[in-house]
Design an enzyme around this catalytic site. Structure first.
Site, PDB file in Angstrom:
ATOM      1  CB  CYS A  11      -0.897   0.029   1.242  1.00  0.00           C
ATOM      2  SG  CYS A  11      -1.857  -1.436   1.467  1.00  0.00           S
TER       3      CYS A  11
HETATM    4  N1  SAJ Z   1       6.624   2.445   8.634  1.00  0.00           N
HETATM    5  C1  SAJ Z   1       7.623   3.254   9.132  1.00  0.00           C
HETATM    6  N2  SAJ Z   1       7.319   4.143  10.116  1.00  0.00           N
HETATM    7  C2  SAJ Z   1       6.048   4.254  10.614  1.00  0.00           C
HETATM    8  C3  SAJ Z   1       5.038   3.421  10.085  1.00  0.00           C
HETATM    9  C4  SAJ Z   1       5.352   2.524   9.097  1.00  0.00           C
HETATM   10  O1  SAJ Z   1       8.770   3.167   8.705  1.00  0.00           O
HETATM   11  O2  SAJ Z   1       5.836   5.061  11.530  1.00  0.00           O
HETATM   12  C5  SAJ Z   1       6.941   1.505   7.562  1.00  0.00           C
HETATM   13  C6  SAJ Z   1       6.723   0.063   7.987  1.00  0.00           C
HETATM   14  O3  SAJ Z   1       7.921  -0.479   8.515  1.00  0.00           O
HETATM   15  C7  SAJ Z   1       6.334  -0.615   6.684  1.00  0.00           C
HETATM   16  C8  SAJ Z   1       5.685   0.494   5.871  1.00  0.00           C
HETATM   17  O4  SAJ Z   1       6.055   1.728   6.483  1.00  0.00           O
HETATM   18  O5  SAJ Z   1       7.455  -1.099   5.986  1.00  0.00           O
HETATM   19  C9  SAJ Z   1       4.171   0.404   5.823  1.00  0.00           C
HETATM   20  O6  SAJ Z   1       3.747   0.276   7.139  1.00  0.00           O
HETATM   21  P1  SAJ Z   1       2.179   0.424   7.540  1.00  0.00           P
HETATM   22  O7  SAJ Z   1       2.115   0.391   9.027  1.00  0.00           O
HETATM   23  O8  SAJ Z   1       1.579   1.572   6.848  1.00  0.00           O
HETATM   24  O9  SAJ Z   1       1.567  -0.963   7.071  1.00  0.00           O
HETATM   25  P2  SAJ Z   1       0.782  -1.380   5.765  1.00  0.00           P
HETATM   26  O10 SAJ Z   1       1.555  -1.193   4.534  1.00  0.00           O
HETATM   27  O11 SAJ Z   1       0.268  -2.756   6.038  1.00  0.00           O
HETATM   28  O12 SAJ Z   1      -0.390  -0.346   5.730  1.00  0.00           O
HETATM   29  C10 SAJ Z   1      -1.661  -0.785   6.010  1.00  0.00           C
HETATM   30  C11 SAJ Z   1      -2.561   0.211   5.340  1.00  0.00           C
HETATM   31  N3  SAJ Z   1      -3.869  -0.355   5.279  1.00  0.00           N
HETATM   32  C12 SAJ Z   1      -4.577  -0.256   4.137  1.00  0.00           C
HETATM   33  O13 SAJ Z   1      -4.158   0.310   3.131  1.00  0.00           O
HETATM   34  C13 SAJ Z   1      -5.911  -0.876   4.140  1.00  0.00           C
HETATM   35  C14 SAJ Z   1      -2.560   1.520   6.089  1.00  0.00           C
HETATM   36  O14 SAJ Z   1      -3.602   2.369   5.592  1.00  0.00           O
HETATM   37  C15 SAJ Z   1      -2.792   1.281   7.548  1.00  0.00           C
HETATM   38  O15 SAJ Z   1      -2.823   2.530   8.234  1.00  0.00           O
HETATM   39  C16 SAJ Z   1      -1.642   0.435   8.068  1.00  0.00           C
HETATM   40  O16 SAJ Z   1      -1.802  -0.843   7.414  1.00  0.00           O
HETATM   41  C17 SAJ Z   1      -1.690   0.260   9.580  1.00  0.00           C
HETATM   42  O17 SAJ Z   1      -2.080   1.231  10.256  1.00  0.00           O
HETATM   43  O18 SAJ Z   1      -1.270  -0.801  10.030  1.00  0.00           O
END
Ligand code: SAJ
Length: 418
Positions: free
Chosen positions: A259
């Protein structure tokens, strides 16, 4: 109850199929991958959040996986949940949506409701899907209904699932919007209707662009804090004490998943294509986040250099190759790029991951080290990239010569943080 066919049985389509079977709908799960369809029909799951028993229960409730597009003709509702990745120039790859939409147009049951869930640029539903459905003289709300409803599946999330996460629904018309809302209301507790499909498409992109930009902000701050001798992890913790108007994001080795690194590009490309303008926040954030793997390697190099060791020939162990903790998903994981860069620099790089026991690096498939503690002992630097719950963090610190912690959770004389 009626029949629904879901095109795409991945991490979005399969949970949708499960939720629909639980409310008595007859569900067909269409996928082009025959092996995956056979796997599902034998009661086996390929999705982290659904067990084999969950698939078996779906089958007992009438679910069937199929590769036959003609089955679309049996469905009162068609939901398209196919991938929308980036192509090799970093732009939208709409090929999956285009082929799925063509299948729907060729097999549509009169009066069926068609819903697109794949994350895409604003205008896809109106300008790509609707004209295909109108071929042969079909008319909206006479021969078919059409809506867009973005997926909000968060792999591994124990609290939020498809039933308790509010669902955005945008109709191509008011009538279509109402039909789509009543479809989802059968198994989703809260629906948020938008005035049209473009607002629903753009809302999804905003959700993930918001994360991408804020992650890039904290990554850039982390690099400057390191250069200025400021502890960025303390900075975030302190700012988080503000009870309003601040949401913490954390520095990391880069941004992975299906995403966050992908969705914003769908927005910036459409703005560029339609308006000839640069969506500067998105493009700057992409540059910063995409640069984090190389920054991590530069920090590893600095640690080795301090010990009088060149990158070339040194031994580095990477802990955690997945893009998120405690799941097996490697998609777009920055760990893979870090591994590749280290190998290119002549580092004897290895990895350990209890969830992803093998990883494709370029043309090769590399295996995880079998024994974590043995691997730690023989490496010059151990790099924590993903804090899987399975890791004994104290033992890792105690048995490592040097640890580079990209998640800001370790401490010790031999530990350096991002
Ligand atoms: N990440 C960081 N720093 C942060 C948060 C994330 O480096 O503060 C990195 C993570 O390590 C990862 C990437 O970003 O590699 C994405 O992380 P994510 O927490 O956004 O996880 P995703 O990709 O699974 O995002 C999903 C998304 N859900 C949908 O699109 C339906 C996102 O909108 C959600 O907010 C997120 O999950 C969530 O909150 O877990």
């Amino acid at each position: 109850m009626g029949t629904t066919i879901i095109l795409g049985q991945g991490y979005v389509g399969l949970p949708l199929a499960e939720a629909l079977t639980e409310v008595g709908e007859t569900v067909l799960g269409f996928d082009v991958n025959q092996r995956l369809v056979d796997h599902l029909n034998s009661g086996k799951s390929h999705v982290d959040d659904i067990s084999d028993a969950g698939v078996a229960k779906m089958i007992s409730n009438g679910y069937r996986a199929t590769t036959n597009a003609a089955d679309i003709a049996h469905a009162d509702t068609v939901v398209i949940c196919v991938p929308t990745p980036l192509n090799n120039t970093g732009g939208p790859d709409m090929s999956y949506v285009e082929s799925a939409s063509a299948m729907v147009a060729a097999n549509l049951k009169p009066g069926a409701l068609v819903i697109l869930e794949s994350t895409t640029y604003p205008g896809t539903t109106t300008n790509l899907l609707r004209p295909l459905l109108e071929e042969g003289g079909r008319e909206l709300d006479k021969d078919f209904h059409l809506a867009f409803s973005p997926e909000r599946i968060d792999p591994g999330n124990q609290k939020f699932n498809i039933r308790n996460t509010p669902k955005i629904v945008g109709g191509e018309s008011e009538q279509s919007g109402k039909l789509a809302t009543s479809f989802y209301s059968r198994f989703v507790s809260q629906i948020h209707e938008t005035k049209g499909t473009k607002e629903a498409e753009t809302a999804k992109l905003l959700e993930n662009t918001y994360r991408h930009v804020n992650i890039a902000l904290i990554n850039e701050l982390a690099m400057f804090c390191n250069a200025l001798g400021i502890d960025v992890w303390e900075v975030v913790k302190a700012a988080s004490s503000k009870p309003y108007g601040f949401q913490a994001f954390y520095p990391g080795p880069g941004v992975g998943g299906h995403c966050i690194p992908v969705d914003p590009a769908y927005l910036s490309f459409e703005v560029k294509r339609r308006l000839g303008a640069d969506f500067r926040f998105i493009e700057t954030a992409m540059d910063i986040n995409n640069g984090m793997p190389r920054y991590v390697v530069s920090r590893i190099q600095a640690i080795l250099n301090r010990d009088g060791k060149p990158l070339n020939g040194s031994k580095v162990l990477l802990l955690g190759m997945t893009y998120k903790p405690d799941i097996a998903d490697l998609r777009e994981s920055p760990s893979l790029e870090i591994f590749e860069i280290l190998l290119e620099e002549g580092v004897q790089a290895t990895f350990f991951d209890p969830h992803a026991t093998s990883a494709r690096i370029g043309a090769e498939v590399k295996q995880s080290e079998p024994d974590l503690q043995a691997a730690i002992a023989e490496n010059d630097v151990v790099v924590l990239l993903q804090a899987h719950k399975a890791f004994d963090l104290e033992a890792i610190v105690a048995n490592s010569k040097s640890v580079f912690d990209t998640r800001g959770i370790l401490s010790g004389a031999n530990v350096e943080r991002l």
